[in-house]
Write a protein that holds these residues in place. Structure first.
Motif, PDB file in Angstrom:
ATOM      1  N   TRP A  97       0.921  -1.113   0.060  1.00  0.00           N
ATOM      2  CA  TRP A  97      -0.028   0.089  -0.017  1.00  0.00           C
ATOM      3  C   TRP A  97       0.946   1.348   0.161  1.00  0.00           C
ATOM      4  O   TRP A  97       0.542   2.070  -0.919  1.00  0.00           O
ATOM      5  CB  TRP A  97      -0.849  -0.190   1.316  1.00  0.00           C
ATOM      6  CG  TRP A  97      -2.110  -0.875   0.941  1.00  0.00           C
ATOM      7  CD1 TRP A  97      -2.570  -1.830   1.793  1.00  0.00           C
ATOM      8  CD2 TRP A  97      -3.230  -0.289   0.182  1.00  0.00           C
ATOM      9  NE1 TRP A  97      -3.878  -2.401   1.250  1.00  0.00           N
ATOM     10  CE2 TRP A  97      -4.359  -1.434   0.221  1.00  0.00           C
ATOM     11  CE3 TRP A  97      -3.342   0.514  -0.929  1.00  0.00           C
ATOM     12  CZ2 TRP A  97      -5.390  -1.661  -0.616  1.00  0.00           C
ATOM     13  CZ3 TRP A  97      -4.496   0.277  -1.809  1.00  0.00           C
ATOM     14  CH2 TRP A  97      -5.638  -0.524  -1.421  1.00  0.00           C
ATOM     15  N   LEU A  98       1.940   1.406   0.667  1.00  0.00           N
ATOM     16  CA  LEU A  98       2.898   2.559   0.810  1.00  0.00           C
ATOM     17  C   LEU A  98       3.431   2.788  -0.485  1.00  0.00           C
ATOM     18  O   LEU A  98       3.260   4.009  -0.728  1.00  0.00           O
ATOM     19  CB  LEU A  98       3.774   2.240   2.048  1.00  0.00           C
ATOM     20  CG  LEU A  98       3.413   2.295   3.505  1.00  0.00           C
ATOM     21  CD1 LEU A  98       4.502   1.814   4.278  1.00  0.00           C
ATOM     22  CD2 LEU A  98       2.933   3.792   3.719  1.00  0.00           C
ATOM     23  N   ASN A  99       3.755   1.507  -1.242  1.00  0.00           N
ATOM     24  CA  ASN A  99       4.400   1.895  -2.368  1.00  0.00           C
ATOM     25  C   ASN A  99       3.428   2.484  -3.553  1.00  0.00           C
ATOM     26  O   ASN A  99       3.640   3.160  -4.610  1.00  0.00           O
ATOM     27  CB  ASN A  99       5.004   0.549  -2.746  1.00  0.00           C
ATOM     28  CG  ASN A  99       6.311   0.908  -3.717  1.00  0.00           C
ATOM     29  OD1 ASN A  99       7.286   1.771  -3.308  1.00  0.00           O
ATOM     30  ND2 ASN A  99       6.305   0.517  -4.886  1.00  0.00           N
ATOM     31  N   PHE A 100       2.153   1.828  -3.468  1.00  0.00           N
ATOM     32  CA  PHE A 100       1.081   2.277  -4.356  1.00  0.00           C
ATOM     33  C   PHE A 100       0.784   3.589  -4.168  1.00  0.00           C
ATOM     34  O   PHE A 100       0.642   4.201  -5.044  1.00  0.00           O
ATOM     35  CB  PHE A 100       0.148   1.138  -3.910  1.00  0.00           C
ATOM     36  CG  PHE A 100      -1.268   1.633  -4.823  1.00  0.00           C
ATOM     37  CD1 PHE A 100      -1.360   1.084  -6.246  1.00  0.00           C
ATOM     38  CD2 PHE A 100      -2.326   2.247  -4.321  1.00  0.00           C
ATOM     39  CE1 PHE A 100      -2.548   1.293  -7.067  1.00  0.00           C
ATOM     40  CE2 PHE A 100      -3.461   2.615  -5.342  1.00  0.00           C
ATOM     41  CZ  PHE A 100      -3.634   1.925  -6.387  1.00  0.00           C
ATOM     42  N   ILE A 101       0.752   4.126  -2.937  1.00  0.00           N
ATOM     43  CA  ILE A 101       0.155   5.507  -2.786  1.00  0.00           C
ATOM     44  C   ILE A 101       1.286   6.468  -3.072  1.00  0.00           C
ATOM     45  O   ILE A 101       1.206   7.399  -3.821  1.00  0.00           O
ATOM     46  CB  ILE A 101       0.106   5.558  -1.215  1.00  0.00           C
ATOM     47  CG1 ILE A 101      -1.204   4.775  -0.703  1.00  0.00           C
ATOM     48  CG2 ILE A 101      -0.262   7.013  -0.828  1.00  0.00           C
ATOM     49  CD1 ILE A 101      -1.576   4.816   0.897  1.00  0.00           C
ATOM     50  N   ALA A 102       2.828   6.064  -2.844  1.00  0.00           N
ATOM     51  CA  ALA A 102       3.625   6.913  -3.168  1.00  0.00           C
ATOM     52  C   ALA A 102       3.934   6.971  -4.768  1.00  0.00           C
ATOM     53  O   ALA A 102       4.026   8.181  -5.080  1.00  0.00           O
ATOM     54  CB  ALA A 102       5.179   6.112  -2.584  1.00  0.00           C
ATOM     55  N   THR A 103       3.826   6.044  -5.240  1.00  0.00           N
ATOM     56  CA  THR A 103       4.230   5.916  -6.978  1.00  0.00           C
ATOM     57  C   THR A 103       2.991   6.310  -7.838  1.00  0.00           C
ATOM     58  O   THR A 103       2.992   6.863  -8.959  1.00  0.00           O
ATOM     59  CB  THR A 103       4.797   4.586  -7.208  1.00  0.00           C
ATOM     60  OG1 THR A 103       3.929   3.454  -7.091  1.00  0.00           O
ATOM     61  CG2 THR A 103       6.220   4.201  -6.347  1.00  0.00           C
ATOM     62  N   LEU A 133      -9.945   1.653  -7.185  1.00  0.00           N
ATOM     63  CA  LEU A 133      -9.319   0.358  -6.567  1.00  0.00           C
ATOM     64  C   LEU A 133      -9.301   0.612  -5.026  1.00  0.00           C
ATOM     65  O   LEU A 133      -9.640  -0.465  -4.160  1.00  0.00           O
ATOM     66  CB  LEU A 133      -7.930   0.262  -6.877  1.00  0.00           C
ATOM     67  CG  LEU A 133      -7.722  -0.581  -8.405  1.00  0.00           C
ATOM     68  CD1 LEU A 133      -6.385  -0.421  -8.722  1.00  0.00           C
ATOM     69  CD2 LEU A 133      -8.174  -1.893  -8.029  1.00  0.00           C
ATOM     70  N   VAL A 134      -9.059   1.549  -4.647  1.00  0.00           N
ATOM     71  CA  VAL A 134      -8.707   1.868  -3.061  1.00  0.00           C
ATOM     72  C   VAL A 134     -10.218   1.782  -2.357  1.00  0.00           C
ATOM     73  O   VAL A 134     -10.312   1.082  -1.389  1.00  0.00           O
ATOM     74  CB  VAL A 134      -8.043   3.145  -2.711  1.00  0.00           C
ATOM     75  CG1 VAL A 134      -8.051   3.546  -1.237  1.00  0.00           C
ATOM     76  CG2 VAL A 134      -6.727   2.985  -3.587  1.00  0.00           C
ATOM     77  N   ALA A 135     -11.174   2.309  -3.093  1.00  0.00           N
ATOM     78  CA  ALA A 135     -12.291   2.414  -2.636  1.00  0.00           C
ATOM     79  C   ALA A 135     -13.147   0.996  -2.372  1.00  0.00           C
ATOM     80  O   ALA A 135     -13.985   0.649  -1.559  1.00  0.00           O
ATOM     81  CB  ALA A 135     -13.470   3.151  -3.400  1.00  0.00           C
ATOM     82  N   LYS A 136     -12.768  -0.007  -3.288  1.00  0.00           N
ATOM     83  CA  LYS A 136     -13.296  -1.454  -3.177  1.00  0.00           C
ATOM     84  C   LYS A 136     -12.737  -1.781  -1.832  1.00  0.00           C
ATOM     85  O   LYS A 136     -13.519  -2.469  -1.326  1.00  0.00           O
ATOM     86  CB  LYS A 136     -12.654  -2.244  -4.397  1.00  0.00           C
ATOM     87  CG  LYS A 136     -13.580  -2.116  -5.511  1.00  0.00           C
ATOM     88  CD  LYS A 136     -13.107  -3.348  -6.518  1.00  0.00           C
ATOM     89  CE  LYS A 136     -13.899  -2.878  -7.912  1.00  0.00           C
ATOM     90  NZ  LYS A 136     -13.166  -3.498  -9.055  1.00  0.00           N
ATOM     91  N   ALA A 154      -2.322   7.094   7.150  1.00  0.00           N
ATOM     92  CA  ALA A 154      -2.175   8.236   7.319  1.00  0.00           C
ATOM     93  C   ALA A 154      -1.834   8.971   6.058  1.00  0.00           C
ATOM     94  O   ALA A 154      -2.038   9.891   5.641  1.00  0.00           O
ATOM     95  CB  ALA A 154      -0.803   8.448   8.392  1.00  0.00           C
ATOM     96  N   TYR A 155      -0.910   7.926   5.244  1.00  0.00           N
ATOM     97  CA  TYR A 155      -0.296   8.611   3.866  1.00  0.00           C
ATOM     98  C   TYR A 155      -1.705   8.683   3.263  1.00  0.00           C
ATOM     99  O   TYR A 155      -1.783   9.695   2.335  1.00  0.00           O
ATOM    100  CB  TYR A 155       0.567   7.526   3.210  1.00  0.00           C
ATOM    101  CG  TYR A 155       1.356   7.871   2.464  1.00  0.00           C
ATOM    102  CD1 TYR A 155       1.374   9.169   1.549  1.00  0.00           C
ATOM    103  CD2 TYR A 155       2.331   7.114   1.613  1.00  0.00           C
ATOM    104  CE1 TYR A 155       2.216   9.742   0.625  1.00  0.00           C
ATOM    105  CE2 TYR A 155       3.532   7.436   0.591  1.00  0.00           C
ATOM    106  CZ  TYR A 155       3.030   8.647   0.135  1.00  0.00           C
ATOM    107  OH  TYR A 155       3.776   9.041  -0.939  1.00  0.00           O
ATOM    108  N   LEU A 156      -2.498   7.641   2.770  1.00  0.00           N
ATOM    109  CA  LEU A 156      -3.800   7.859   2.048  1.00  0.00           C
ATOM    110  C   LEU A 156      -4.734   9.147   2.376  1.00  0.00           C
ATOM    111  O   LEU A 156      -4.919   9.882   1.571  1.00  0.00           O
ATOM    112  CB  LEU A 156      -4.772   6.754   2.081  1.00  0.00           C
ATOM    113  CG  LEU A 156      -5.992   6.824   1.276  1.00  0.00           C
ATOM    114  CD1 LEU A 156      -5.488   7.007  -0.369  1.00  0.00           C
ATOM    115  CD2 LEU A 156      -6.807   5.525   1.470  1.00  0.00           C
TER     116      LEU A 156
END
Ligand SMILES: N[C@@H](CCC(=O)N[C@@H](CS)C(=O)NCC(=O)O)C(=O)O
Length: 198
Positions: A97-103, A133-136, A154-156
Protein backbone atom coordinates in the motif's frame (compact mmCIF):
# COMPACT_ATOMS: atom_id res chain seq x y z
CA UNK A 1 14.29 14.29 16.42
CA UNK A 2 13.17 17.10 14.14
CA UNK A 3 10.60 16.79 11.39
CA UNK A 4 11.08 19.23 8.55
CA UNK A 5 7.65 20.00 7.13
CA UNK A 6 5.52 22.39 5.14
CA UNK A 7 1.86 22.89 6.10
CA UNK A 8 -0.46 20.49 4.29
CA UNK A 9 2.33 19.00 2.17
CA UNK A 10 3.27 15.32 2.09
CA UNK A 11 5.12 15.82 5.36
CA UNK A 12 1.70 15.52 7.03
CA UNK A 13 1.64 11.72 7.02
CA UNK A 14 4.94 11.21 8.88
CA UNK A 15 3.85 14.03 11.17
CA UNK A 16 0.64 12.13 11.97
CA UNK A 17 2.65 8.92 12.38
CA UNK A 18 5.00 10.55 14.91
CA UNK A 19 2.02 11.72 16.95
CA UNK A 20 0.23 8.38 16.69
CA UNK A 21 3.43 6.72 17.96
CA UNK A 22 3.72 9.23 20.81
CA UNK A 23 7.37 10.00 20.05
CA UNK A 24 8.97 13.31 21.04
CA UNK A 25 9.97 15.53 18.12
CA UNK A 26 10.29 19.17 17.10
CA UNK A 27 8.59 20.56 14.02
CA UNK A 28 10.67 22.74 11.73
CA UNK A 29 8.84 24.63 9.00
CA UNK A 30 10.42 24.89 5.55
CA UNK A 31 9.58 27.55 2.98
CA UNK A 32 9.42 25.31 -0.08
CA UNK A 33 9.47 28.16 -2.60
CA UNK A 34 12.73 29.56 -1.27
CA UNK A 35 14.01 26.26 0.18
CA UNK A 36 14.84 28.14 3.36
CA UNK A 37 14.03 27.91 7.05
CA UNK A 38 12.45 30.85 8.85
CA UNK A 39 15.88 32.04 10.05
CA UNK A 40 16.94 32.32 6.39
CA UNK A 41 19.21 29.26 6.44
CA UNK A 42 19.46 27.04 3.39
CA UNK A 43 17.30 23.90 3.51
CA UNK A 44 19.46 22.18 0.88
CA UNK A 45 22.27 22.19 3.47
CA UNK A 46 20.04 19.99 5.66
CA UNK A 47 18.38 17.90 2.96
CA UNK A 48 20.16 17.96 -0.42
CA UNK A 49 16.94 16.68 -2.02
CA UNK A 50 15.34 20.02 -1.12
CA UNK A 51 11.96 18.53 -0.35
CA UNK A 52 9.97 17.65 2.75
CA UNK A 53 9.58 15.49 4.74
CA UNK A 54 12.96 14.90 6.36
CA UNK A 55 13.48 13.46 9.81
CA UNK A 56 16.69 14.68 11.46
CA UNK A 57 18.43 12.85 14.28
CA UNK A 58 20.55 14.26 17.09
CA UNK A 59 23.79 13.25 15.29
CA UNK A 60 22.79 15.48 12.35
CA UNK A 61 21.93 12.63 9.98
CA UNK A 62 18.58 12.65 8.20
CA UNK A 63 16.09 10.10 6.94
CA UNK A 64 14.02 11.05 3.88
CA UNK A 65 11.14 9.56 1.85
CA UNK A 66 7.88 9.79 3.72
CA UNK A 67 6.92 6.12 3.36
CA UNK A 68 10.27 5.11 4.87
CA UNK A 69 10.05 7.65 7.71
CA UNK A 70 6.62 6.18 8.48
CA UNK A 71 8.12 2.70 8.78
CA UNK A 72 11.03 3.90 10.91
CA UNK A 73 8.63 5.62 13.32
CA UNK A 74 6.21 2.67 13.47
CA UNK A 75 9.09 0.28 14.21
CA UNK A 76 10.23 2.47 17.10
CA UNK A 77 6.88 1.83 18.81
CA UNK A 78 5.71 -1.66 17.75
CA UNK A 79 3.16 -1.71 20.57
CA UNK A 80 1.13 0.98 18.78
CA UNK A 81 0.59 -1.47 15.88
CA UNK A 82 1.10 1.30 13.35
CA UNK A 83 2.58 -1.47 11.17
CA UNK A 84 2.58 -5.26 11.34
CA UNK A 85 5.92 -6.81 12.40
CA UNK A 86 8.73 -6.87 9.81
CA UNK A 87 9.03 -10.14 7.93
CA UNK A 88 5.34 -11.03 8.11
CA UNK A 89 3.09 -11.19 5.04
CA UNK A 90 0.94 -8.46 6.61
CA UNK A 91 3.97 -6.18 6.67
CA UNK A 92 4.48 -6.73 2.95
CA UNK A 93 0.80 -5.87 2.44
CA UNK A 94 1.40 -2.60 4.27
CA UNK A 95 4.49 -1.92 2.14
CA UNK A 96 2.46 -2.75 -0.96
CA UNK A 97 0.00 0.00 0.00
CA UNK A 98 2.73 2.48 0.91
CA UNK A 99 4.45 1.95 -2.41
CA UNK A 100 1.16 2.15 -4.31
CA UNK A 101 0.27 5.43 -2.63
CA UNK A 102 3.76 6.87 -3.19
CA UNK A 103 4.09 5.93 -6.85
CA UNK A 104 0.55 5.65 -8.21
CA UNK A 105 -1.25 8.34 -6.19
CA UNK A 106 1.18 10.84 -4.65
CA UNK A 107 3.19 11.50 -7.79
CA UNK A 108 0.07 11.80 -9.99
CA UNK A 109 -0.98 14.89 -8.04
CA UNK A 110 2.01 16.97 -9.23
CA UNK A 111 0.46 18.25 -12.50
CA UNK A 112 -2.83 19.04 -10.71
CA UNK A 113 -1.09 21.79 -8.74
CA UNK A 114 0.29 23.47 -11.88
CA UNK A 115 -1.35 26.06 -14.16
CA UNK A 116 -1.49 23.95 -17.36
CA UNK A 117 -5.14 22.86 -17.42
CA UNK A 118 -4.65 20.52 -20.40
CA UNK A 119 -1.93 18.65 -18.52
CA UNK A 120 -4.35 17.85 -15.71
CA UNK A 121 -6.78 15.61 -17.57
CA UNK A 122 -4.67 12.43 -17.80
CA UNK A 123 -3.39 12.41 -14.20
CA UNK A 124 -6.90 13.18 -12.93
CA UNK A 125 -8.27 10.18 -14.87
CA UNK A 126 -5.39 7.99 -13.62
CA UNK A 127 -6.07 9.05 -10.03
CA UNK A 128 -9.76 8.24 -10.52
CA UNK A 129 -8.85 4.66 -11.50
CA UNK A 130 -6.54 4.31 -8.49
CA UNK A 131 -9.27 5.64 -6.19
CA UNK A 132 -11.75 3.12 -7.68
CA UNK A 133 -9.41 0.36 -6.49
CA UNK A 134 -8.77 1.83 -3.05
CA UNK A 135 -12.51 2.44 -2.56
CA UNK A 136 -13.22 -1.26 -3.20
CA UNK A 137 -10.96 -2.20 -0.29
CA UNK A 138 -12.37 0.51 1.98
CA UNK A 139 -15.96 -0.44 1.22
CA UNK A 140 -15.24 -3.78 2.92
CA UNK A 141 -13.10 -2.68 5.88
CA UNK A 142 -12.39 0.53 7.83
CA UNK A 143 -8.65 0.75 7.08
CA UNK A 144 -6.35 -0.35 4.28
CA UNK A 145 -5.02 -3.32 6.23
CA UNK A 146 -8.30 -4.28 7.90
CA UNK A 147 -9.59 -3.20 11.30
CA UNK A 148 -6.41 -1.49 12.50
CA UNK A 149 -5.19 2.00 11.57
CA UNK A 150 -1.67 1.91 10.11
CA UNK A 151 0.77 4.41 8.65
CA UNK A 152 -0.57 3.54 5.18
CA UNK A 153 -3.88 5.09 6.27
CA UNK A 154 -2.08 8.26 7.36
CA UNK A 155 -0.48 8.48 3.91
CA UNK A 156 -3.77 7.90 2.08
CA UNK A 157 -5.52 10.50 4.27
CA UNK A 158 -2.77 13.02 3.42
CA UNK A 159 -3.40 12.41 -0.30
CA UNK A 160 -7.19 12.65 0.02
CA UNK A 161 -6.77 16.10 1.59
CA UNK A 162 -5.41 17.24 -1.79
CA UNK A 163 -8.35 16.05 -3.91
CA UNK A 164 -10.51 19.19 -3.71
CA UNK A 165 -7.58 21.41 -4.72
CA UNK A 166 -6.81 18.98 -7.53
CA UNK A 167 -10.35 19.23 -8.92
CA UNK A 168 -11.36 15.72 -7.83
CA UNK A 169 -14.74 15.32 -6.14
CA UNK A 170 -14.53 12.65 -3.44
CA UNK A 171 -18.35 12.34 -3.47
CA UNK A 172 -17.85 9.82 -6.29
CA UNK A 173 -16.39 7.39 -3.71
CA UNK A 174 -18.55 7.23 -0.54
CA UNK A 175 -16.11 4.68 0.96
CA UNK A 176 -13.26 7.17 0.58
CA UNK A 177 -15.37 9.95 2.09
CA UNK A 178 -16.20 7.73 5.07
CA UNK A 179 -12.53 6.75 5.44
CA UNK A 180 -11.52 10.41 5.32
CA UNK A 181 -13.96 11.31 8.11
CA UNK A 182 -12.82 8.30 10.18
CA UNK A 183 -9.14 9.25 10.00
CA UNK A 184 -9.85 12.98 10.31
CA UNK A 185 -11.51 12.34 13.69
CA UNK A 186 -8.36 10.80 15.20
CA UNK A 187 -6.89 12.99 17.95
CA UNK A 188 -3.35 12.62 16.55
CA UNK A 189 -4.55 13.82 13.15
CA UNK A 190 -6.29 16.86 14.62
CA UNK A 191 -3.20 17.62 16.73
CA UNK A 192 -0.96 17.44 13.65
CA UNK A 193 -3.26 19.74 11.65
CA UNK A 194 -3.39 22.26 14.52
CA UNK A 195 0.40 22.19 14.96
CA UNK A 196 0.97 22.80 11.25
CA UNK A 197 -1.27 25.88 11.38
CA UNK A 198 0.42 27.35 14.41
N1 LIG B 1 9.68 11.11 -2.72
C1 LIG B 1 9.41 12.11 -1.71
C2 LIG B 1 8.68 13.27 -2.37
C3 LIG B 1 8.49 14.40 -1.40
C4 LIG B 1 7.81 15.59 -2.08
O1 LIG B 1 7.34 15.52 -3.24
N2 LIG B 1 7.74 16.72 -1.34
C5 LIG B 1 7.14 17.94 -1.84
C6 LIG B 1 6.00 18.41 -0.95
S1 LIG B 1 4.62 17.29 -0.98
C7 LIG B 1 8.20 19.05 -1.79
O2 LIG B 1 8.81 19.27 -0.76
N3 LIG B 1 8.40 19.74 -2.93
C8 LIG B 1 9.32 20.85 -3.00
C9 LIG B 1 10.55 20.54 -3.79
O3 LIG B 1 10.66 19.41 -4.35
O4 LIG B 1 11.40 21.40 -3.87
C10 LIG B 1 8.60 11.53 -0.55
O5 LIG B 1 7.69 10.71 -0.82
O6 LIG B 1 8.88 11.86 0.62
Amino acid sequence: MKLYFSPGACSLHPHITLREAGLAFDLVRVDLRAHKLHDGSDYFAINPKGYVPALAFDDGSILTEGAVIDQYVADRKPETKLLPPAGTMERYRAQEWLNFIATEIHKSFGPLFGSDEAAKEAPRARLGKRFDLVAKTLAAQPYLLGDTFTVADAYLYNMLRWTAHGGIDLAKWPALQAFFARVDARPAVQAALAAEKG
